[in-house]
Write a protein that holds these residues in place. Structure first.
Motif, short mmCIF file in Angstrom:
data_model
loop_
_atom_site.label_atom_id
_atom_site.label_comp_id
_atom_site.label_asym_id
_atom_site.label_seq_id
_atom_site.Cartn_x
_atom_site.Cartn_y
_atom_site.Cartn_z
N PRO A 126 6.01 6.02 0.29
CA PRO A 126 6.23 6.34 -1.13
C PRO A 126 6.53 5.08 -1.95
O PRO A 126 7.23 4.18 -1.49
CB PRO A 126 7.46 7.25 -1.11
N MET A 127 5.98 5.03 -3.15
CA MET A 127 6.14 3.85 -4.01
C MET A 127 7.61 3.55 -4.29
O MET A 127 8.00 2.39 -4.39
CB MET A 127 5.35 4.06 -5.32
N ASP A 128 8.44 4.57 -4.39
CA ASP A 128 9.85 4.28 -4.72
C ASP A 128 10.56 3.57 -3.57
O ASP A 128 11.44 2.74 -3.80
CB ASP A 128 10.60 5.53 -5.20
N ALA A 167 5.77 -5.32 -8.56
CA ALA A 167 6.71 -5.93 -7.61
C ALA A 167 7.29 -7.22 -8.20
O ALA A 167 8.51 -7.46 -8.12
CB ALA A 167 6.01 -6.22 -6.29
N PHE A 168 6.44 -8.03 -8.82
CA PHE A 168 6.92 -9.30 -9.38
C PHE A 168 7.91 -9.06 -10.53
O PHE A 168 8.85 -9.82 -10.72
CB PHE A 168 5.74 -10.17 -9.84
N SER A 218 0.84 -1.19 0.00
CA SER A 218 0.00 0.00 0.00
C SER A 218 0.88 1.25 0.00
O SER A 218 1.77 1.40 0.85
CB SER A 218 -0.89 0.02 1.24
N ASP A 219 0.63 2.14 -0.95
CA ASP A 219 1.41 3.39 -0.98
C ASP A 219 0.64 4.55 -0.37
O ASP A 219 0.99 5.71 -0.60
CB ASP A 219 1.88 3.72 -2.41
N ARG A 244 12.71 -1.61 -1.58
CA ARG A 244 12.73 -2.74 -0.63
C ARG A 244 12.46 -4.07 -1.33
O ARG A 244 13.08 -5.08 -1.01
CB ARG A 244 11.71 -2.50 0.49
N VAL A 245 11.56 -4.05 -2.30
CA VAL A 245 11.28 -5.28 -3.05
C VAL A 245 12.56 -5.76 -3.76
O VAL A 245 12.92 -6.94 -3.71
CB VAL A 245 10.15 -5.06 -4.07
#
Lengths: 241, 241
Positions: free
Chosen positions: A138-140, A173-174, A133-134, A145-146
């Motif tokens: 923050p998405m970045d 993410a995948f 969840s962003d 982390r991914v």
């Protein structure tokens, strides 16, 4: 006094004795309505204050206001209250207000280990939790982390993997994971763990059908030793057997 | 049938109803003697098979042999059975032997979230588990994971942080962490969580006294937002409050 109670994944049997006792000893129960419904059978005649999603701050502020009057309040979280749950917000709000209310944090079985138990034993080696969840992150940072978790070959548990408005986060993410982990890495999905309509799916990074994943799901991506055996997902601990 | 039961961190109150029921329904209880002692009060007249540390394989093989005779066996793990516990080994052994015994994995409150509840709310953001034991994992993989988790600013929970024979692993890990995280990053230590002589210490990467950490400890290293407030360790979830 505030008891911040992790009720476990949903099934009342997966609650701890301590959590049940904390609820029994509280006069007012505060929580997101879905979680309140899960524990309805043990609330009998308690005063209940419930509201909807994304109202966490209002909910915690209300719990604090009630506790200030001297009542014993239980704030309900699903899973473990300290894992993306209400424990942090309660403590943060008390710290801002410099209030000296007694708070007990009651841990519970968190969603990842409940899901893991259904899948087999995917979390037997080093693993991490990442929320996709962003809303609050923050998405970045999430993507960073991914990538790092994949590089380290951690088993990865995704919380909040997919919802309306975040339909492509898991897919994104995948894509990042596949830069480091093989496309046939085993992936486990558990929907509604320990609730009605519980469902599990064992697939791979490459074969996953993203549309099967929703907000109630936990997605666990294995490490490079994780294997599928019948309907189980197993990550070896490393014993020579 | 084998019930692999996570009994939680130690205190019987932190066991789930499901775990208690699985133990009650089992005829033979198999486990490491320290964990058997933790649950002695609820074992009454059960047949008990216990042994010492590092005998996990023998223990699980014995549980399987007993289950083959038709008895219901409970294999006990502290914390969650699927987190560095016995679940994986039981499933791996059954897979090798191609045995079709029924296995129920019963999740429990794992050591990291039990420790977190005592410290405050350190696990409110993305975190990982890393075991610092190199008995089953090469040290270079452990070190790689420590570095990548630090780069990603994950909260890091160390299981098996320090013992005789592994006196300097935590210190080595902290040296690596300090390449990425500030020296004043908050660190929480919980010894004997939910057992007699429970103890908590909140310190920093730089100020830690490693000799206070032992095999019964969980060490939690915060992220760059984690702060100490009075005797609490708080990792903000990211709400604007």
């Amino acid at each position: 006094m505030i008891n911040v109670v992790g009720i476990g994944p949903g099934d009342l049997k997966m609650m701890t004795f301590q959590a049940k006792e904390a609820i029994d000893n509280s006069q007012v129960i505060v929580g997101y309505k879905t979680y309140i419904n899960l524990i309805k059978p043990i609330l009998s005649d308690k005063e209940i204050v419930s509201n909807g999603m994304k109202q966490e701050i209002e909910r915690c502020k209300e719990a604090i206001e009630i506790a200030k009057t001297g009542k014993i309040v239980a704030v309900i979280s699903s899973g473990d209250a300290g894992v993306y749950g209400m424990a942090g917000l309660i403590l943060e709000l008390l710290e801002v207000e410099k209030l000296d209310l007694k708070v007990n944090i009651i841990p519970g079985v968190t969603a990842s280990t409940a899901a893991a138990a259904l899948l087999g034993s995917p979390l037997m080696h080093d693993y991490c939790h990442i929320s996709l969840s962003d809303l609050l992150t923050p998405m970045d940072l999430i993507e960073k982390r991914v990538e790092l978790a994949s590089q380290g070959d951690f088993v990865i548990c995704f919380y909040n993997p997919r919802s309306k408005g975040r339909e492509h986060h898991l897919e994104r993410a995948f894509e990042l994971i596949k830069k480091y982990k093989s496309a046939d890495t085993v992936v486990g999905i558990v929907k509604n763990a320990a609730r009605e309509d519980e469902e599990k799916i064992i697939t791979t990074l490459e074969a996953i059908d993203y549309t099967l994943v929703d907000m109630t799901s936990i997605v666990i991506v294995g490490n490079n030793s994780t294997y599928k055996a019948d309907d189980l997902m197993i990550t070896p601990r490393g014993y020579k057997i």
